[in-house]
Design a protein around this motif. Sequence first.
Motif, mmCIF file in Angstrom:
data_model
loop_
_atom_site.group_PDB
_atom_site.id
_atom_site.type_symbol
_atom_site.label_atom_id
_atom_site.label_comp_id
_atom_site.label_asym_id
_atom_site.label_seq_id
_atom_site.Cartn_x
_atom_site.Cartn_y
_atom_site.Cartn_z
ATOM 1 N N SER A 186 45.449 2.755 -11.814
ATOM 2 C CA SER A 186 44.653 1.552 -12.053
ATOM 3 C C SER A 186 43.483 1.777 -13.000
ATOM 4 C CB SER A 186 44.111 1.005 -10.731
ATOM 5 O OG SER A 186 45.171 0.668 -9.876
ATOM 6 N N CYS A 187 42.677 2.805 -12.736
ATOM 7 C CA CYS A 187 41.444 2.965 -13.510
ATOM 8 C C CYS A 187 41.461 4.153 -14.464
ATOM 9 C CB CYS A 187 40.248 3.083 -12.575
ATOM 10 S SG CYS A 187 40.214 4.598 -11.594
ATOM 11 N N GLY A 188 42.404 5.061 -14.316
ATOM 12 C CA GLY A 188 42.506 6.187 -15.229
ATOM 13 C C GLY A 188 41.643 7.386 -14.886
ATOM 14 N N THR A 189 40.968 7.358 -13.759
ATOM 15 C CA THR A 189 40.146 8.489 -13.341
ATOM 16 C C THR A 189 41.042 9.656 -12.933
ATOM 17 O OG1 THR A 189 38.472 6.968 -12.515
ATOM 18 C CG2 THR A 189 38.362 9.220 -11.708
ATOM 19 N N VAL A 190 40.615 10.864 -13.220
ATOM 20 C CA VAL A 190 41.391 12.049 -12.862
ATOM 21 C C VAL A 190 41.331 12.234 -11.346
ATOM 22 C CG1 VAL A 190 41.610 14.531 -13.141
ATOM 23 C CG2 VAL A 190 40.935 13.130 -15.078
ATOM 24 N N VAL A 191 42.496 12.195 -10.694
ATOM 25 C CA VAL A 191 42.564 12.391 -9.248
ATOM 26 C C VAL A 191 43.393 13.615 -8.872
ATOM 27 C CG1 VAL A 191 42.204 9.971 -8.643
ATOM 28 C CG2 VAL A 191 44.517 10.807 -9.001
ATOM 29 N N GLY A 192 44.167 14.134 -9.803
ATOM 30 C CA GLY A 192 45.043 15.266 -9.516
ATOM 31 C C GLY A 192 44.296 16.523 -9.126
ATOM 32 N N GLU A 193 43.072 16.662 -9.602
ATOM 33 C CA GLU A 193 42.301 17.865 -9.290
ATOM 34 C C GLU A 193 41.859 17.919 -7.831
ATOM 35 O OE1 GLU A 193 38.006 16.093 -10.801
ATOM 36 O OE2 GLU A 193 38.993 17.671 -11.935
#
Length: 66
Positions: free
Chosen positions: A9-16
């Motif tokens: 949705s927002c493109g924030t990095v969440v994989g880390e």
Amino acid sequence: MMVPVRCFSCGTVVGEHWEAFKARAETHDGDEDPADVLDDLGVDRHCCRRMLIAHQDLVDVVSPYQ
């Protein structure tokens, strides 16, 4: 499959945050509340929290069929 690197949705990095979230929230002895874990990791947006909470790790299930 694998956890997405960015929020859809927002493109924030969440994989880390996946490894830390998985280690703390999905252990069988003394589970921490997933909401508290996400708060500690700094994942504040609802869309980003959804990415981590709803993810199912299917790599081990699918890999024999490749």
